[in-house]
Design an enzyme around this catalytic site. Structure first.
Site, PDB file in Angstrom:
ATOM      1  N   GLY A  12       0.782  -1.233   0.000  1.00 46.18           N
ATOM      2  CA  GLY A  12       0.000   0.000   0.000  1.00 46.18           C
ATOM      3  C   GLY A  12       0.813   1.283   0.000  1.00 46.18           C
ATOM      4  O   GLY A  12       0.269   2.361   0.230  1.00 46.18           O
ATOM      5  N   VAL A  13       2.117   1.189  -0.278  1.00 48.18           N
ATOM      6  CA  VAL A  13       2.957   2.404  -0.251  1.00 48.18           C
ATOM      7  C   VAL A  13       2.967   3.135  -1.599  1.00 48.18           C
ATOM      8  O   VAL A  13       3.443   4.264  -1.681  1.00 48.18           O
ATOM      9  CB  VAL A  13       4.429   2.104   0.148  1.00 48.18           C
ATOM     10  N   LYS A  15       3.628   1.195  -4.855  1.00 47.97           N
ATOM     11  CA  LYS A  15       4.435   0.503  -5.877  1.00 47.97           C
ATOM     12  C   LYS A  15       3.724   0.514  -7.224  1.00 47.97           C
ATOM     13  O   LYS A  15       4.344   0.769  -8.261  1.00 47.97           O
ATOM     14  CB  LYS A  15       4.717  -0.960  -5.465  1.00 47.97           C
ATOM     15  N   LYS A  37       3.929  -8.345 -12.980  1.00 49.30           N
ATOM     16  CA  LYS A  37       3.532  -8.496 -11.572  1.00 49.30           C
ATOM     17  C   LYS A  37       3.511 -10.002 -11.352  1.00 49.30           C
ATOM     18  O   LYS A  37       2.473 -10.652 -11.534  1.00 49.30           O
ATOM     19  CB  LYS A  37       2.147  -7.870 -11.358  1.00 49.30           C
ATOM     20  N   ASP A  54      -3.190  -4.766 -10.158  1.00 49.41           N
ATOM     21  CA  ASP A  54      -1.962  -3.964 -10.301  1.00 49.41           C
ATOM     22  C   ASP A  54      -1.479  -3.971 -11.742  1.00 49.41           C
ATOM     23  O   ASP A  54      -1.146  -2.931 -12.318  1.00 49.41           O
ATOM     24  CB  ASP A  54      -0.852  -4.517  -9.398  1.00 49.41           C
ATOM     25  N   PRO A 206       3.980  13.585  -5.400  1.00 48.82           N
ATOM     26  CA  PRO A 206       2.976  14.209  -4.526  1.00 48.82           C
ATOM     27  C   PRO A 206       1.720  13.352  -4.340  1.00 48.82           C
ATOM     28  O   PRO A 206       1.443  12.450  -5.135  1.00 48.82           O
ATOM     29  CB  PRO A 206       2.618  15.501  -5.263  1.00 48.82           C
TER      30      PRO A 206
HETATM   31  N1  ADP Z   1       0.601   9.575  -4.894  1.00 48.66           N
HETATM   32  C1  ADP Z   1      -0.573   9.157  -4.378  1.00 48.66           C
HETATM   33  N2  ADP Z   1      -1.559  10.046  -4.121  1.00 48.66           N
HETATM   34  C2  ADP Z   1      -2.745   9.633  -3.598  1.00 48.66           C
HETATM   35  N3  ADP Z   1      -3.028   8.364  -3.292  1.00 48.66           N
HETATM   36  C3  ADP Z   1      -2.090   7.436  -3.518  1.00 48.66           C
HETATM   37  C4  ADP Z   1      -0.822   7.772  -4.078  1.00 48.66           C
HETATM   38  N4  ADP Z   1      -0.094   6.647  -4.200  1.00 48.66           N
HETATM   39  C5  ADP Z   1      -0.875   5.657  -3.726  1.00 48.66           C
HETATM   40  N5  ADP Z   1      -2.075   6.130  -3.319  1.00 48.66           N
HETATM   41  C6  ADP Z   1      -3.210   5.389  -2.727  1.00 48.66           C
HETATM   42  O1  ADP Z   1      -2.727   4.228  -2.103  1.00 48.66           O
HETATM   43  C7  ADP Z   1      -3.319   3.091  -2.709  1.00 48.66           C
HETATM   44  C8  ADP Z   1      -2.270   1.987  -2.768  1.00 48.66           C
HETATM   45  O2  ADP Z   1      -1.273   2.325  -3.715  1.00 48.66           O
HETATM   46  P1  ADP Z   1      -0.605   1.176  -4.581  1.00 48.66           P
HETATM   47  O3  ADP Z   1       0.244   1.802  -5.617  1.00 48.66           O
HETATM   48  O4  ADP Z   1      -1.662   0.236  -5.055  1.00 48.66           O
HETATM   49  O5  ADP Z   1       0.294   0.490  -3.445  1.00 48.66           O
HETATM   50  P2  ADP Z   1       1.160  -0.870  -3.514  1.00 48.66           P
HETATM   51  O6  ADP Z   1       1.258  -1.265  -4.955  1.00 48.66           O
HETATM   52  O7  ADP Z   1       2.478  -0.554  -2.893  1.00 48.66           O
HETATM   53  O8  ADP Z   1       0.394  -1.876  -2.684  1.00 48.66           O
HETATM   54  C9  ADP Z   1      -3.807   3.575  -4.070  1.00 48.66           C
HETATM   55  O9  ADP Z   1      -4.936   2.862  -4.527  1.00 48.66           O
HETATM   56  C10 ADP Z   1      -4.201   4.976  -3.784  1.00 48.66           C
HETATM   57  O10 ADP Z   1      -5.500   5.009  -3.238  1.00 48.66           O
HETATM   58 MG    MG Z   2       0.664  -2.925  -5.962  1.00 47.37          MG
END
Ligand code: ADP
Ligand code: MG
Length: 244
Positions: A12-13, A15, A37, A54, A206
């Site tokens: 959830g960061v 990626k 993926k 993803d 951002p």
């Molecule tokens: N730059 C951003 N601005 C706003 N929300 C974001 C941003 N990056 C991620 N998010 C939120 O966090 C959620 C998880 O991001 P995601 O890229 O799917 O994480 P990961 O792949 O690391 O699990 C996204 O669906 C979105 O809601």
């Molecule tokens: Mg992901």
């Protein structure tokens, strides 16, 4: 093969957001880029069967046509660590199958971005961790990290572990910075992380409330990544026929 393995300090960061934003920008610059993926947990059921949200997000944002079966060979439904999701669904994860799919994508493309699942020590099968897959693909890693309090610890731990496993960490990308609400932690973290890890922070992306990977909303991700990444820090393939 040229490219990067996108890992993160946690699930959830961002990626997927960072992967999609980078591939879309590279595609716009005329680079033949592919994504992968290898193992998706929390897959969604559609008329096409189980789909990796993803992979679908990145493929759609960038306009890449490869088939789901190749881009995400293991699509598991439980939103859990790959090893547990596989065990719960009676799936035997065959690393040779993942490797074959990766080789085929490498044959089709000049540059690959591979998104992990969770963080670098997440188990895929048995004692085989995400770090082992990064090594198997022989790609440098980019680490996606949160902007706020706690991220120094998570990021340094991830970098140290990667180094201990002989993985080259090419850069750190901080994702989701809300400039207006940024406090002392958000302002000092990038410098602190770069200094203590010895790895450059190659981008700060951002926050944009319009982004949602679950529902496929890209928001302004392509522009935000275009301006947020230090592209000179990314090693790209030699372009054919000029371009930017
Ligand atoms: N730059 C951003 N601005 C706003 N929300 C974001 C941003 N990056 C991620 N998010 C939120 O966090 C959620 C998880 O991001 P995601 O890229 O799917 O994480 P990961 O792949 O690391 O699990 C996204 O669906 C979105 O809601
Ligand atoms: Mg992901």
């Amino acid at each position: 093969m040229q490219g990067y393995f996108i890992t993160g300090t946690d699930t959830g960061v961002g990626k997927t957001v960072v992967t999609a934003g980078i591939v879309a920008n590279l595609k716009q610059r005329g680079i033949n880029v592919g994504i992968m993926k290898p193992v998706q947990t929390g897959s969604t059921t559609t008329r096409q069967g189980l789909v990796s949200p993803d992979a679908l997000f990145a493929l759609t944002v960038a306009g890449i046509m490869d088939e789901m079966e190749l881009v995400s060979p293991y699509r598991l439904k439980p939103p859990l660590a790959p090893r547990i999701a596989a065990e719960l669904t009676g799936t035997a994860i065959d690393l040779a199958k993942i490797n074959r799919a990766y080789r085929e994508l490498c044959r089709r493309h000049d540059f690959m971005l591979v998104e992990g699942a969770g963080g670098i020590m997440v188990p895929i099968t048995g004692r085989f961790l995400m770090a082992d897959l990064i090594k198997a693909f022989n790609l440098p890693a980019l680490i996606v990290a949160r902007p706020g309090l706690g991220t120094v610890n998570h990021t340094l731990l991830t970098v140290e572990y990667a180094k201990s496993r002989g993985i080259h960490v090419a850069g750190i990308i901080i994702n989701g910075l809300n400039e207006k609400e940024a406090g002392t932690a958000e302002k000092t973290n990038p410098g602190l992380i770069a200094e203590l890890s010895g790895v450059p922070v190659i981008g700060i992306i951002p926050y944009d409330a319009g982004i949602d990977t679950d529902t496929g909303k890209p928001g302004r991700i392509v522009q935000l990544v275009e301006t947020g990444i230090k592209w000179e820090m990314i090693s790209l393939p030699n372009r054919r026929g000029g371009g930017r």
